[in-house]
Every structure is written in C-alpha cells, then in structure tokens.
Write a protein that holds these residues in place. Structure first.
Motif, short mmCIF file in Angstrom:
data_model
loop_
_atom_site.label_atom_id
_atom_site.label_comp_id
_atom_site.label_asym_id
_atom_site.label_seq_id
_atom_site.Cartn_x
_atom_site.Cartn_y
_atom_site.Cartn_z
N ASP A 283 0.85 -1.19 0.00
CA ASP A 283 0.00 0.00 0.00
C ASP A 283 0.89 1.25 0.00
OD1 ASP A 283 0.74 0.65 2.73
OD2 ASP A 283 -0.55 -1.02 3.34
N PRO A 284 0.32 2.42 -0.34
CA PRO A 284 1.16 3.63 -0.49
C PRO A 284 1.99 3.95 0.74
CG PRO A 284 -1.05 4.02 -1.34
CD PRO A 284 -1.08 2.67 -0.72
N GLU A 285 1.43 3.71 1.94
CA GLU A 285 2.17 4.01 3.17
C GLU A 285 3.40 3.11 3.31
OE1 GLU A 285 1.40 4.04 7.98
OE2 GLU A 285 -0.32 3.86 6.64
N GLU A 286 3.22 1.80 3.01
CA GLU A 286 4.34 0.86 3.10
C GLU A 286 5.35 1.12 1.99
OE1 GLU A 286 4.82 -1.44 5.55
OE2 GLU A 286 6.74 -1.83 4.59
N LYS A 287 4.84 1.50 0.82
CA LYS A 287 5.73 1.76 -0.31
C LYS A 287 6.74 2.86 0.02
CE LYS A 287 3.49 0.99 -4.21
NZ LYS A 287 2.67 1.19 -5.39
N GLU A 288 6.31 3.82 0.79
CA GLU A 288 7.18 4.93 1.19
C GLU A 288 8.34 4.45 2.06
OE1 GLU A 288 7.27 8.34 0.60
OE2 GLU A 288 6.00 7.73 -1.08
N GLY A 291 13.43 1.01 1.21
CA GLY A 291 14.73 1.69 1.16
C GLY A 291 15.05 2.43 2.45
N LYS A 292 14.06 2.50 3.37
CA LYS A 292 14.29 3.23 4.63
C LYS A 292 14.11 2.33 5.86
CE LYS A 292 12.29 7.23 2.34
NZ LYS A 292 11.06 8.02 2.19
N GLY A 293 13.86 1.04 5.62
CA GLY A 293 13.68 0.12 6.75
C GLY A 293 12.34 -0.59 6.71
N SER A 294 11.95 -1.07 5.54
CA SER A 294 10.67 -1.75 5.39
C SER A 294 10.80 -3.24 5.78
CB SER A 294 10.18 -1.64 3.94
OG SER A 294 9.16 -2.56 3.70
N GLU A 295 9.91 -3.68 6.67
CA GLU A 295 9.90 -5.10 7.05
C GLU A 295 9.48 -5.97 5.87
OE1 GLU A 295 7.66 -5.74 10.57
OE2 GLU A 295 8.96 -4.51 11.82
N VAL A 296 8.51 -5.48 5.10
CA VAL A 296 8.03 -6.22 3.92
C VAL A 296 9.18 -6.46 2.94
CG1 VAL A 296 6.47 -6.07 1.93
CG2 VAL A 296 5.70 -5.29 4.17
N ALA A 297 10.02 -5.46 2.76
CA ALA A 297 11.14 -5.57 1.81
C ALA A 297 12.15 -6.61 2.28
CB ALA A 297 11.81 -4.22 1.66
N VAL A 298 12.47 -6.61 3.58
CA VAL A 298 13.45 -7.59 4.10
C VAL A 298 12.91 -9.01 3.90
CG1 VAL A 298 14.57 -8.45 6.20
CG2 VAL A 298 14.41 -5.99 5.80
N VAL A 299 11.63 -9.19 4.22
CA VAL A 299 11.01 -10.52 4.07
C VAL A 299 11.02 -10.96 2.60
CG1 VAL A 299 8.81 -11.75 4.23
CG2 VAL A 299 9.60 -10.38 6.15
N ALA A 300 10.68 -10.05 1.69
CA ALA A 300 10.63 -10.40 0.26
C ALA A 300 12.01 -10.81 -0.25
CB ALA A 300 10.10 -9.21 -0.53
N ALA A 301 13.02 -10.01 0.08
CA ALA A 301 14.38 -10.28 -0.44
C ALA A 301 14.92 -11.60 0.09
CB ALA A 301 15.31 -9.13 -0.06
N GLU A 302 14.74 -11.85 1.39
CA GLU A 302 15.32 -13.06 1.98
C GLU A 302 14.54 -14.33 1.62
OE1 GLU A 302 18.20 -13.70 3.49
OE2 GLU A 302 18.70 -11.66 2.93
N SER A 303 13.20 -14.21 1.47
CA SER A 303 12.42 -15.38 1.02
C SER A 303 12.90 -15.81 -0.36
CB SER A 303 10.92 -15.05 0.91
OG SER A 303 10.43 -14.58 2.11
N ALA A 304 13.08 -14.81 -1.24
CA ALA A 304 13.40 -15.12 -2.63
C ALA A 304 14.80 -15.68 -2.78
CB ALA A 304 13.25 -13.87 -3.48
N ASN A 305 15.79 -15.09 -2.08
CA ASN A 305 17.15 -15.58 -2.33
C ASN A 305 17.36 -17.01 -1.82
OD1 ASN A 305 17.89 -15.29 0.40
ND2 ASN A 305 18.78 -13.27 0.09
N ASN A 306 16.73 -17.38 -0.71
CA ASN A 306 16.86 -18.76 -0.27
C ASN A 306 16.04 -19.72 -1.14
OD1 ASN A 306 18.46 -18.12 2.07
ND2 ASN A 306 17.71 -20.07 2.89
#
Length: 497
Positions: A283-288, A291-306
């Motif tokens: 959502d727009p709030e999470e999208k902001e 790059g600044k400390g998003s939990e969603v982003a960390v989960v996405a990157a680590e799920s995919a690389n493993n």
C-alpha cells in the motif's frame, strides 16, 4: 529413498549437515567470501569421501552461504553474498534505527520459509521433468543448452554485450583438448597438459577465490564496525507477523524458485524481482518505507534468495543444466565423483537425488535454529582482519588445485584464471556466464555431434523436431527482443525525421 534418509540421519550425515551449514553461514557472514568460493575450495577435500557424504556437505554449505549473507547486510551494510544486496537496503536502516534483532529475525524466518517452499517445488517437479527429458533427442538437448546460454547472457547481467562476451570466453576456454568429431588435438599450443582440456576445479578456484583475494588486498586495512544485537526475543516471529507477511513470503518464495530455475540467473536477481514485486503490491504508506527500513522488503528479499536454491537445483537434477554458478560447481562435483548429471542420475543413482533433496530440507531446518541462537556471535566474524584470512585461503586454493592431479600446471591455470576473474570484475563483466558457458559448451558439442551423426550431417532436425524448434524460437526471441527494445527509439526517430 530409504537409503538416502538413512544416510542423512546417520551420525555422519547429521555431522556433515551441521559442519556444512555452519561453515556456509560463517563464510556468508564474512564480506568478501562467497559460497562459490567455499564450495570450490571444499571440492578437492571431498575426493576421498563417499559421493553421497560429499553432497550432504556441499548442499549444506550452499544453504548456509546464501543464508549467512543477511547478517552482514543487516549489521554492516555490506552484503556477505551478492544474494543479500537487496536486504542491505532495508535491513541496515532497521538495524540503525535500533531494531537489529527484528531485522535479522525477519530475514532468518523468511529464509527458512523460502527454503521450504522451493524444496516442495524441487521434490514435486524434478522427477516429472527428468522422466520427460529422457524422451528428448540430442538435437533437443543441444537447443536446450543453446537456450540456457542465451538466457544467461540476455537476462543474467546488467549488460547483454558483456554477458555474451563472458559466455563466449567460457565456451572458448572449454575448447582446448581432443576434438570429439575428428579425434585431433585443438588449441593446445604445444602444451601436453592441455591434451585433456582445462580442468574445471582450477578454473573455478581461480575465477572465484583468487580473483576475490586480489580484490581484497586493496581493502586489507579496512576497519569494520558491527551494530550489536542485544535482544534475541525480537527475532521470533509472532502470530501477527505470520498473518501480515504470509502472502508476501509465499509470493516472494515462488518468484525466487521460478527465477532460480532459469539457468545462470541466481539468487541476486530473484531477490531483486521479489523486492520489486513486494513494492508493487504494497500500500502507499508501506511503499514509502522501501529503502528506509521496510519489514516487507526484508522478508521479500530473503524469502526469494533462499528459495532460488531449490529452484536452481531442479534443472541440475532433472536435466544436468546448472541454474546458478554454485550449481555449475555442483555439476562439476558430480562429474568428479563419477556420476552422470541429468535424467540418467534418477535412473542410475536415485539415492544421490533423494540425498540432495533431503539435505536441502534438513539444512534449512538446522540453519533456522542455528542462526536464531548464534547470530549475535556470528556478526563478530566480520571483524576478522583480512590480513589473517587471505593467506590461509590462498594456501587452500593452491593445495586444492594441486591435489586434483598433483601437477603444477593446474596451479598456474588457477592463478591465470584468478587474474582473468579479477579483470572481469574490474570491467564489470559478470563471472556467471563464463562458468556456465565453460560447463555447458562440452554438453552442447557432444549432443550436436551425436545428432549430426544420426541425421547424416543434416541440421534440419533443429527446426523440424517440435521440442527443438520451441527452444530455438525462445533463443532467437531472447536475442532479438532486447535488441529491438534498445534500438526502437532510434528506428522511430529515424522514420519520424
């Protein structure tokens, strides 16, 4: 399958999983060391081992190395492995913001889920693909390898021309030795040692270990400061986290798995794609927050690389086509241990296939618990001075290359390819297409020659056989579509003028 389970859950098997995973995590947590380096250095040590035991160790290292990269990515803003680059963007801001344990906990759990999802795909898809691939003829296999090489060059790097150049160099490096068609020597330049061709191991150690040592010499005095992890309780997923991140984890794991299947693309592209997809769905709030400390982003990157690990193992096991650089090394390991990669592996050595599958699962489970309990201590590994580390690794490189055939020629080969790998990295030429080109070119040559002998020298089956035609069309499309996109503005401007 029973014998594979017995191997893995024997005392020796469990010890190998534990040692391999811990070593992999350790190497992944030290910036400058990579999983490809670790596995290529370990391969000579497995010569005297039972092949099944050797692969328990190597697959565990693979899982550990990809997972360990998130530690330094989060606490030092230095991705321990290329697969953790996207974790750096949001994991480090979270750690700087006073939540290092939370960032690591999200990454570790996401890595675990990604590994399990890709394991489900591995056990579901490998056998049907292998069964189908036994019906493919030599021209079909040649077209498949051709498609894999084009795919690596067109999708795997930032620059298509550099990727093609790298793949072409890899193919060229595979040519010295005996010509399979005529039996004559080619490109040996009078060196008797080249009569059998360049060996895979010195080339791999040179490209990944020596080039990294040369690169690290320039940063040998670099000081590293680690953000301390104080609260382990922050690492555990709560019910709310499972509810909020479940869709993101499953989607990112599936993206990582499917990108892992594509030859030569690897975990780093998988994490970039999953990161972009998570941002698109946020959502727009999470999208902001990206790059600044998003939990969603960390989960996405680590799920995919493993998840890319299990995905990349699918074409390796079922077709003998490596899905990543480490899989290319594992392909070499199968050959070194006298095993035939590809569909015949299912028929001739099913124990090995089920061992690889079982080890992926067990190593992921061990990785999860070990990292949760030991991550705060593992972070300190990054502070080991490079001046102490590099000479030890160099000695292992020399011993590993020499042990292959007890000849100095392989050591010189390793050093030469080390310089070549360093030059490639300086010129931003990707190494993956080189290695996979080097591994796949003999497979392509052998299948093409077999096909030509069966067709009395005719190339027509390349386009008259339906499966081969599909692969050829995909290869041509992969070549032409990016070129058309690149030159389209110029063509439109010209027609407009």
């Amino acid at each position: 399958m029973e014998s594979a389970i017995a191997y893995i859950f024997s005392i020796q098997g469990i010890l190998l999983v534990v040692c391999g995973t811990i070593l992999g995590i350790t190497v992944g947590a030290v910036p400058g060391l990579t999983g490809a380096m670790l596995i290529s250095l370990t391969l000579p040590l497995t010569f005297s081992m039972d092949p099944v035991a050797a692969f328990i160790l190597l697959i565990s290292m693979y899982v550990g190395a990809v997972s360990g990269g998130l530690i330094t990515a989060t606490l030092l803003r230095m991705p321990g492995t290329p697969a953790s680059i996207m974790t750096t963007l949001d994991g480090y801001p979270m750690a700087k913001g006073g939540k290092p344990g939370r960032a690591l906990g999200l990454g570790i759990t996401a890595s675990f889920v990604g590994g399990l999802v890709s394991w489900v795909f591995l056990i579901s898809l490998s056998a049907p693909i292998a069964r189908y691939s036994t019906k493919l003829g030599p021209f079909d296999f040649f077209s498949l390898v051709l498609m894999a090489l084009v795919l690596i060059a067109s999708v795997g790097g930032k620059s298509m021309s550099r990727s093609f150049f790298s793949a072409a160099c890899g193919v060229f490096a595979s040519l010295p030795g005996v010509d399979k068609a005529t039996g004559a020597l080619r490109l040996t330049f009078g060196f008797e040692e080249l009569n059998g061709g360049l060996k895979l191991l010195p080339v791999l150690i040179g490209m990944f270990a020596i080039s990294q040592i040369i690169s690290d010499i320039s940063r040998i005095n670099e000081k590293i400061e680690v953000i301390p992890v104080k609260k382990r309780g922050d690492m555990l997923f709560k019910l709310r986290d499972w509810k909020n991140q479940a869709v993101n984890m499953i989607r990112s794991s599936m993206i990582g798995t499917w990108i892992g299947i594509l030859p030569g693309i690897g975990a780093n592209i998988g994490s970039v794609t999953a990161y972009s997809a998570a941002k698109s769905f946020a959502d727009p709030e999470e999208k902001e927050k990206f790059g600044k400390g998003s939990e969603v982003a960390v989960v996405a990157a680590e799920s995919a690389n493993n998840a890319s690990i299990g995905g990349a193992l699918i074409p390796l096991i079922s077709l003998g086509i490596p899905g990543s650089v480490i899989d290319a090394i594992l392909l070499g390991a199968l050959l070194v241990h006298g095993l035939q990669p590809g569909p015949l592996l299912f028929q001739q050595n099913p124990t090995m296939v089920y061992t690889i599958m079982g080890t992926l699962f067990v190593a992921n489970v061990f990785m999860f618990f070990f990292m949760i309990f030991a991550v705060k201590y593992l972070a300190r590994l990054a502070t080991i001075p490079r001046g102490l580390l590099m000479p030890v690794i160099l000695v292992f490189c020399i011993i590993g290359s020499f042990a292959l055939a007890t000849r100095m020629f392989d050591v010189w080969t390793m050093l030469l390819f080390g310089l070549l790998g360093f030059a490639f990295e300086r010129l931003q030429v990707p190494l993956a297409p080189f290695v996979i080109g080097f591994v796949l070119a003999p497979v392509a040559e052998e299948n093409l020659l077999t096909g030509l002998m069966a067709s009395n020298g005719s190339y027509l089956p390349l386009i008259t056989r339906p499966v081969s035609l599909v692969f050829v069309i995909i290869s041509v499309s992969l070549l032409l579509v990016p070129m058309y996109k690149r030159f389209r503005p110029k063509i439109e401007n010209k027609s407009h003028n």
